[in-house]
Design an enzyme around this catalytic site. Structure first.
Site, PDB file in Angstrom:
ATOM      1  N   HIS A 138       0.841  -1.207   0.000  1.00  0.00           N
ATOM      2  CA  HIS A 138       0.000   0.000   0.000  1.00  0.00           C
ATOM      3  C   HIS A 138       0.877   1.257   0.000  1.00  0.00           C
ATOM      4  O   HIS A 138       0.674   2.166  -0.807  1.00  0.00           O
ATOM      5  CB  HIS A 138      -0.895  -0.055   1.247  1.00  0.00           C
ATOM      6  CG  HIS A 138      -1.719   1.164   1.500  1.00  0.00           C
ATOM      7  ND1 HIS A 138      -3.105   1.174   1.382  1.00  0.00           N
ATOM      8  CD2 HIS A 138      -1.384   2.423   1.905  1.00  0.00           C
ATOM      9  CE1 HIS A 138      -3.563   2.371   1.688  1.00  0.00           C
ATOM     10  NE2 HIS A 138      -2.540   3.146   2.019  1.00  0.00           N
ATOM     11  N   GLU A 139       1.879   1.299   0.880  1.00  0.00           N
ATOM     12  CA  GLU A 139       2.744   2.481   0.977  1.00  0.00           C
ATOM     13  C   GLU A 139       3.664   2.606  -0.235  1.00  0.00           C
ATOM     14  O   GLU A 139       3.935   3.721  -0.697  1.00  0.00           O
ATOM     15  CB  GLU A 139       3.560   2.424   2.269  1.00  0.00           C
ATOM     16  CG  GLU A 139       2.729   2.422   3.544  1.00  0.00           C
ATOM     17  CD  GLU A 139       1.755   3.589   3.632  1.00  0.00           C
ATOM     18  OE1 GLU A 139       2.083   4.694   3.147  1.00  0.00           O
ATOM     19  OE2 GLU A 139       0.645   3.396   4.172  1.00  0.00           O
ATOM     20  N   HIS A 142       1.731   4.268  -2.856  1.00  0.00           N
ATOM     21  CA  HIS A 142       1.730   5.737  -2.683  1.00  0.00           C
ATOM     22  C   HIS A 142       2.997   6.334  -3.287  1.00  0.00           C
ATOM     23  O   HIS A 142       2.950   7.374  -3.959  1.00  0.00           O
ATOM     24  CB  HIS A 142       1.684   6.089  -1.197  1.00  0.00           C
ATOM     25  CG  HIS A 142       0.314   6.050  -0.593  1.00  0.00           C
ATOM     26  ND1 HIS A 142      -0.781   6.635  -1.181  1.00  0.00           N
ATOM     27  CD2 HIS A 142      -0.132   5.504   0.582  1.00  0.00           C
ATOM     28  CE1 HIS A 142      -1.850   6.457  -0.415  1.00  0.00           C
ATOM     29  NE2 HIS A 142      -1.488   5.771   0.656  1.00  0.00           N
ATOM     30  N   GLU A 189      -6.221   6.730  -0.796  1.00  0.00           N
ATOM     31  CA  GLU A 189      -6.134   5.507  -0.011  1.00  0.00           C
ATOM     32  C   GLU A 189      -6.751   4.325  -0.758  1.00  0.00           C
ATOM     33  O   GLU A 189      -6.289   3.191  -0.650  1.00  0.00           O
ATOM     34  CB  GLU A 189      -6.840   5.697   1.331  1.00  0.00           C
ATOM     35  CG  GLU A 189      -6.102   6.591   2.308  1.00  0.00           C
ATOM     36  CD  GLU A 189      -4.753   6.012   2.691  1.00  0.00           C
ATOM     37  OE1 GLU A 189      -4.709   4.875   3.189  1.00  0.00           O
ATOM     38  OE2 GLU A 189      -3.742   6.681   2.454  1.00  0.00           O
TER      39      GLU A 189
END
Length: 374
Positions: A138-139, A142, A189
């Site tokens: 997930h990060e 980003h 997100e």
């Protein structure tokens, strides 16, 4: 370790996506919210000013001095996950990652020049290996999408707004930008959740992680299907007053509600788009320069239209009904006016009220309205 357990450890084989563009997993609402943010009056001025003023070096020194940097020697299992996530999403430079002492489960990707990933001890202690892998992915998502720049600006502006809140009207302009940034932040997100699924490649682990963020480390007391049912109940329950309360509840938040994130990710995991990526068919980074802004706008507009059309939320259903009714009314009035004045030119109102040309004109107006609603 049993044979069944071996299928759920970090060493299992996962598909890799060489040269993948962030466009492959970015949620349409993420892109459209970012476009809207950039159009906000004063945002460009504030952003350019902050880009030169933000103490990024100080931020990096802070984590270096007061957190634990992930490496082969420290939190080596997280370091393996980080490198694996960068390998799967083909992120060339592995961003530094830190573990900071904080009982609240959280993770973030910040930085203007280069992204930094930070995870809290509360998160590390809450999640198992596969759930944590999805968070690391997930990060990294980003970082690949370039989200860290705007997230850093949001952190700084939120702090600044609190400091000058006592000045009459001093924080009004800043809060307008903060509100817009938060709206984009929540949508980003959803994109990063998709990136986490591409890295972990285990939708159940992603679901469990989101469920734990909502209910803690009590998996034996929770159920993924029941958790997803909450999202459905949340969307369609209540009346217009509840719809307004939902909006008010989410405005101060930087993240969407956990049940909503789980439902969105489950829906995407079952989509044709996700399957095409897993089969190796996805947009490449090398093609990003050739992408059409118009196509992105059209995709975002289509997403919002579909959201309004299929939503079970009372307010969204009302918006859809009003939009549909307005379209029908406009088409009907437009057809009648064309018939009236067109018929009058051809020899009187009688033909306009019932003749063949008038009927043809009204059909064309209705058809045009149908095209517009699509």
């Amino acid at each position: 370790m049993t044979e069944n357990d071996q299928g759920n450890v970090p060493s299992r084989q996962r598909k890799r996506f060489p040269g993948i563009s962030s466009r492959a997993y970015e949620h349409p609402a993420d892109r459209s919210a970012l476009v809207a943010l950039r159009k906000l009056s004063g945002f460009d001025t504030v952003f350019k000013a902050l880009s030169g003023l933000l103490p990024e070096r100080s931020l990096r020194l802070l984590f270096l001095s007061d957190s634990v940097r992930v490496s082969d020697a420290q939190f080596s299992h997280l370091n393996d996950m980080l490198r694996d996530a960068c390998y799967i999403l083909d992120l060339e430079k592995v961003p530094p990652m830190y573990v900071t002492q904080d009982p609240k489960p959280n993770a973030m990707c910040i930085g203007l020049d280069e992204p930094i990933i930070v995870v809290t001890t509360g998160l590390v202690e809450l999640l198992d290996e596969e759930e944590m892998r999805a968070v690391v992915g997930h990060e990294v998502g980003h970082a690949l999408s370039g989200h860290s720049v705007y997230r850093t600006v949001l952190l700084f502006l939120t702090s600044l707004a609190l400091k000058i809140a006592w000045i009459p009207l001093g924080n009004v302009a800043i809060m307008a930008i903060v509100t817009a940034l938060r709206e984009w932040f929540r949508k980003s997100e959803l994109s990063a959740d998709r990136a986490g699924l591409l890295v972990g490649q285990d939708v159940q682990s992603s679901m469990r992680g989101l469920m734990k963020l909502a209910g803690g480390n009590h998996l034996h007391e929770m159920n993924v299907d029941a958790f997803l049912a909450q999202a459905d109940e949340y969307e369609k329950s209540g009346d217009l007053r509840d719809s307004v309360l939902k909006i008010l509840n989410v405005l101060p938040r930087t993240h969407p509600f956990a049940t909503v994130r789980a439902a969105e990710l489950k829906k995407w995991s079952e989509s044709r788009d996700f399957q095409r990526i897993m089969d190796g068919h996805y947009p490449k980074r090398s093609e990003d320069k050739d992408t059409s802004v118009t196509d992105s706008f059209r995709e975002s507009a289509g997403h919002y239209a579909d959201t309004v059309r299929t939503s079970k939320d009372p307010l969204m259903k009302l918006v859809g009904d009003i939009a549909g009714g307005a379209g029908d009314l406009a088409g009907d009035l437009g057809g009648r006016l064309r018939n009236r004045f067109g018929g009058g030119a051809q020899g009187g109102p009688k033909q306009a009220d019932g003749g063949g040309p008038a009927g043809d004109t009204e059909d064309d107006g209705t058809k045009g309205d149908g095209d517009a609603k699509k």
